[in-house]
Design a protein around this motif. Sequence first.
Motif, short mmCIF file in Angstrom:
data_model
loop_
_atom_site.label_atom_id
_atom_site.label_comp_id
_atom_site.label_asym_id
_atom_site.label_seq_id
_atom_site.Cartn_x
_atom_site.Cartn_y
_atom_site.Cartn_z
N ASP A 23 -9.84 2.60 2.74
CA ASP A 23 -9.23 2.37 1.30
C ASP A 23 -8.29 0.71 1.14
OD1 ASP A 23 -9.52 5.03 0.65
OD2 ASP A 23 -7.34 5.79 1.39
N ILE A 24 -8.20 0.72 3.06
CA ILE A 24 -7.07 -1.19 2.78
C ILE A 24 -7.96 -2.26 2.20
CG2 ILE A 24 -6.12 -2.35 4.56
CD1 ILE A 24 -4.01 0.19 5.02
N ASP A 42 -2.61 5.48 1.86
CA ASP A 42 -4.34 4.98 1.49
C ASP A 42 -4.10 5.07 3.46
OD1 ASP A 42 -3.99 4.14 -0.80
OD2 ASP A 42 -2.23 1.99 -0.21
N LEU A 87 -1.39 4.65 6.64
CA LEU A 87 -0.51 4.67 6.56
C LEU A 87 0.38 4.98 7.11
CD1 LEU A 87 -0.25 1.26 4.19
CD2 LEU A 87 -1.61 2.00 6.94
N HIS A 130 -10.10 -2.57 -0.81
CA HIS A 130 -9.00 -3.87 -1.52
C HIS A 130 -8.76 -4.37 -0.88
CE1 HIS A 130 -5.56 -3.93 -4.26
NE2 HIS A 130 -4.72 -4.45 -2.45
N VAL A 131 -8.54 -4.92 -0.21
CA VAL A 131 -8.43 -6.42 0.78
C VAL A 131 -10.51 -6.96 0.04
CG1 VAL A 131 -8.46 -7.79 2.46
CG2 VAL A 131 -7.11 -6.08 2.48
N PHE A 157 0.69 -1.31 0.01
CA PHE A 157 0.51 0.18 0.20
C PHE A 157 1.01 1.68 -0.10
CE2 PHE A 157 -2.93 -3.86 1.98
CZ PHE A 157 -3.95 -3.02 1.31
#
Length: 117
Positions: free
Chosen positions: A34-35, A30, A73, A38-39, A26
């Motif tokens: 967002d994470i 992010d 992050l 995405h996952v 990432f």
Amino acid sequence: VCCLVVFLQINLRLILVSGKTKEFLFSPNDSAADIAKHVYDNWPMDWEEEQVSSPNILRLIYQGRFLHGNVTLGALKLPFGKTTVMHLVARETLPEPNSQGQRNREKTGESNCCVIL
């Protein structure tokens, strides 16, 4: 140039409650939301049994704390080029910030009541 991009990314090893892990790359920009998205969109094949119905219930836990959706992050100052471990859980709501103190008192046995002899 390609190698520089790798160093400017953060490698996250996500761990499910079942113990299954998967690593993702990432950007520092992010956010936790967002994470989760995405996952969810790239759900690993070997996590099929843990598949969730929506990315909105995925929560990240880092150093024992739930990450709110807008925290990035970069704000966590995670190292580039190294693997950071986070837990990924399915949970509808986050605990209230004030409830932590109450929970700690219950664990330690402390109480706010008095005994009169």
